[in-house]
Scaffold this active site. Sequence first.
Site, PDB file in Angstrom:
ATOM      1  N   GLU A 243       0.752  -1.063   0.049  1.00 53.18           N
ATOM      2  CA  GLU A 243       0.179   0.213  -0.035  1.00 53.18           C
ATOM      3  C   GLU A 243       0.698   1.374  -0.052  1.00 53.18           C
ATOM      4  OE1 GLU A 243      -3.735   0.031   2.115  1.00 53.18           O
ATOM      5  OE2 GLU A 243      -3.230  -1.608   3.213  1.00 53.18           O
ATOM      6  N   HIS A 259       7.241 -27.113   4.579  1.00 54.85           N
ATOM      7  CA  HIS A 259       6.488 -28.411   3.940  1.00 54.85           C
ATOM      8  C   HIS A 259       5.967 -28.331   2.476  1.00 54.85           C
ATOM      9  CE1 HIS A 259       6.197 -30.543   7.821  1.00 54.85           C
ATOM     10  NE2 HIS A 259       6.378 -29.335   8.528  1.00 54.85           N
ATOM     11  N   LYS A 354     -12.951   0.304  -5.494  1.00 59.02           N
ATOM     12  CA  LYS A 354     -14.192   1.024  -4.797  1.00 59.02           C
ATOM     13  C   LYS A 354     -15.465   1.553  -5.829  1.00 59.02           C
ATOM     14  CE  LYS A 354     -12.454   0.863  -0.120  1.00 59.02           C
ATOM     15  NZ  LYS A 354     -12.028   1.584   1.069  1.00 59.02           N
TER      16      LYS A 354
END
Length: 358
Positions: A243, A259, A354
């Site tokens: 950001e 893993h 948005k």
Amino acid sequence: MSFTVAVTKEVVHSLDAANMGEAIAGMGGHLRDAAIRSRQALDTFSLPKKDDITNIVLAGLGGSAIGGDLVRSYLLSKSSVPFAINRTYNLPGFVNEKTLVIVSSYSGSTEESLSMFDEALKCGAKIICVTTGGKLADLAKQHNLPIIILPTGFQPRAALAYSFVPVLMTLEKIGFTSGEAASINDAADTLDTLAKEYGSNNLTDSNHASSLAHTLLARIPVIYSANDIYDTVNIRWRGQIQENAKHVAFGNVLPEMNHNEINGWDFPHTMQDKFQVIFLRSPQDEHSQVTKRFEILHSVLLGKGVEVKEFTAQGNSVVARMFSLIALADWTSYYLALLEGVDPSPVPVIMQLKSKLA
């Protein structure tokens, strides 16, 4: 995009139009102020009893959720009930009248948070709101719900102290933890010290945040930390780089990455020098096997030509150590933005998204 050779006072003045640097430097004071505001608000309302709560959900997104996520990580080994962070429109199916739902929205208008608020009401959950105002504050007052009002004027991610402390102190007031005033003060003191070390008044080679930003300018950061307490600190690192600096970043936690992801550093052969691995360490908080895993991983990565930088948490308390690593992330991402020639505060692509959703 234009790039800056070095961060200077002139560069700070010309690019940091919204004073993100001041917000980062002031986080120690924000922690203290948030504690005062939270204490005053919580003394005003009648809160649910601990025995009437079987699980906790923090309903929020982005900068409004990260504070609650830090509390979840911090209390993981302390809390007697499950604590989940919900970053979407719908609450989990287990939410009912014995669930404590903390709705956190800095603006008070986050559509996902408002959707979860409505669901919490329908479920009969116990609701507490944390916001600066907006529709969420109106709804809290309409339904006579506990609310902690935050100061306005920050980017939500720069108001981290104000999304962290109210959640922690709410849970302390209910009885899920204790002695947090000392931890908050320790963290605030640590942040004040680091603001001098990392801040723009110390633009020298001794400033680790500035030095790291120069390194990341031409590389993709990959953040590795222990799971448990530091998983959310890892998320904060990635989010701040993304950001503030508008710069891609990735990360994972140990032991999980041992893993799967550890096996993926072989190919493509031509890309290893494009990455910068960053280890976030706090040996006193790590499982002994995770400490060994860091040592082995370090050797593996170096053997594949991947550069590794390691940073160790500072502070007497767990909260202070968490925030010490966060401070390094905040300052590093700030300087990286300035080096890339961008204002660290605006998030234009998020705002564009948005606007298209509206």
